[in-house]
Design a protein around this motif. Structure first.
Motif, PDB file in Angstrom:
ATOM      1  N   VAL A 178     -82.162  69.023 -20.255  1.00  0.00           N
ATOM      2  CA  VAL A 178     -81.352  69.009 -19.043  1.00  0.00           C
ATOM      3  C   VAL A 178     -82.130  68.273 -17.960  1.00  0.00           C
ATOM      4  CG1 VAL A 178     -80.269  70.432 -17.277  1.00  0.00           C
ATOM      5  CG2 VAL A 178     -80.256  71.183 -19.659  1.00  0.00           C
ATOM      6  N   PRO A 179     -81.571  67.184 -17.420  1.00  0.00           N
ATOM      7  CA  PRO A 179     -82.313  66.435 -16.420  1.00  0.00           C
ATOM      8  C   PRO A 179     -82.419  67.192 -15.099  1.00  0.00           C
ATOM      9  CG  PRO A 179     -80.137  65.470 -16.737  1.00  0.00           C
ATOM     10  CD  PRO A 179     -80.294  66.569 -17.748  1.00  0.00           C
ATOM     11  N   PRO A 180     -83.508  66.940 -14.357  1.00  0.00           N
ATOM     12  CA  PRO A 180     -83.610  67.540 -13.036  1.00  0.00           C
ATOM     13  C   PRO A 180     -82.483  67.012 -12.146  1.00  0.00           C
ATOM     14  CG  PRO A 180     -85.477  66.082 -13.469  1.00  0.00           C
ATOM     15  CD  PRO A 180     -84.633  66.116 -14.694  1.00  0.00           C
ATOM     16  N   LYS A 181     -82.230  67.669 -11.029  1.00  0.00           N
ATOM     17  CA  LYS A 181     -81.102  67.304 -10.171  1.00  0.00           C
ATOM     18  C   LYS A 181     -81.129  65.836  -9.756  1.00  0.00           C
ATOM     19  CE  LYS A 181     -80.280  71.904  -8.403  1.00  0.00           C
ATOM     20  NZ  LYS A 181     -80.263  72.791  -7.253  1.00  0.00           N
ATOM     21  N   ALA A 182     -82.296  65.316  -9.398  1.00  0.00           N
ATOM     22  CA  ALA A 182     -82.378  63.919  -8.952  1.00  0.00           C
ATOM     23  C   ALA A 182     -81.955  62.960 -10.067  1.00  0.00           C
ATOM     24  CB  ALA A 182     -83.792  63.586  -8.491  1.00  0.00           C
ATOM     25  N   ALA A 183     -82.366  63.243 -11.293  1.00  0.00           N
ATOM     26  CA  ALA A 183     -81.996  62.393 -12.423  1.00  0.00           C
ATOM     27  C   ALA A 183     -80.503  62.509 -12.708  1.00  0.00           C
ATOM     28  CB  ALA A 183     -82.811  62.746 -13.658  1.00  0.00           C
ATOM     29  N   ALA A 184     -79.991  63.728 -12.698  1.00  0.00           N
ATOM     30  CA  ALA A 184     -78.569  63.948 -12.960  1.00  0.00           C
ATOM     31  C   ALA A 184     -77.715  63.266 -11.888  1.00  0.00           C
ATOM     32  CB  ALA A 184     -78.274  65.433 -13.032  1.00  0.00           C
ATOM     33  N   LYS A 185     -78.139  63.381 -10.647  1.00  0.00           N
ATOM     34  CA  LYS A 185     -77.400  62.765  -9.546  1.00  0.00           C
ATOM     35  C   LYS A 185     -77.360  61.242  -9.702  1.00  0.00           C
ATOM     36  CE  LYS A 185     -77.057  62.722  -4.544  1.00  0.00           C
ATOM     37  NZ  LYS A 185     -77.622  63.175  -3.276  1.00  0.00           N
ATOM     38  N   ALA A 186     -78.420  60.658 -10.245  1.00  0.00           N
ATOM     39  CA  ALA A 186     -78.485  59.213 -10.462  1.00  0.00           C
ATOM     40  C   ALA A 186     -77.782  58.791 -11.753  1.00  0.00           C
ATOM     41  CB  ALA A 186     -79.946  58.762 -10.483  1.00  0.00           C
ATOM     42  N   GLY A 187     -77.227  59.749 -12.514  1.00  0.00           N
ATOM     43  CA  GLY A 187     -76.524  59.437 -13.755  1.00  0.00           C
ATOM     44  C   GLY A 187     -77.449  59.179 -14.928  1.00  0.00           C
ATOM     45  N   LEU A 188     -78.677  59.708 -14.855  1.00  0.00           N
ATOM     46  CA  LEU A 188     -79.659  59.488 -15.912  1.00  0.00           C
ATOM     47  C   LEU A 188     -79.646  60.650 -16.896  1.00  0.00           C
ATOM     48  CD1 LEU A 188     -82.605  58.245 -13.677  1.00  0.00           C
ATOM     49  CD2 LEU A 188     -80.735  56.915 -14.650  1.00  0.00           C
ATOM     50  N   THR A 189     -79.903  60.354 -18.154  1.00  0.00           N
ATOM     51  CA  THR A 189     -79.945  61.375 -19.191  1.00  0.00           C
ATOM     52  C   THR A 189     -81.340  61.423 -19.812  1.00  0.00           C
ATOM     53  OG1 THR A 189     -79.194  59.821 -20.886  1.00  0.00           O
ATOM     54  CG2 THR A 189     -77.500  61.102 -19.753  1.00  0.00           C
TER      55      THR A 189
END
Length: 93
Positions: free
Chosen positions: A42-53
């Protein structure tokens, strides 16, 4: 930062950190290195917000690259190393 940049700087990151990348995974995909939450998939919030997996942990990336480079007659280029890591993350991880 692009995935190719991250791969070129692997030794600068904490080995416990994780690489997150936008899909489809290519050398030019946006990427970030961050400390993974308890569930490393599960990506951290910053990664998830940027659309990164989730892509791969730094320590695994280093092991894969070191092993592959050692098996080659000549040192591969950075793009070739990045492509090999993408292949590993896609098919072998």
């Amino acid at each position: 930062m692009k995935l190719l940049d991250v791969v070129g700087r692997l030794s600068e990151f904490d080995e416990e950190d994780t690489i997150y990348v936008s899909e489809p995974w290519t050398r030019d995909s946006d990427a970030m290195v961050a400390t993974a939450p308890d569930d490393s998939m599960v990506p951290p919030k910053a990664a998830a917000k940027a659309g990164l997996t989730y892509f791969i942990e730094i320590f695994i990336a280093i092991e894969v690259i070191e092993g592959w480079v050692a098996s080659q007659k000549e040192k591969p280029s950075l793009p070739a190393i990045c492509d090999r890591l993408i292949y590993y993350a896609t098919y072998d991880a």
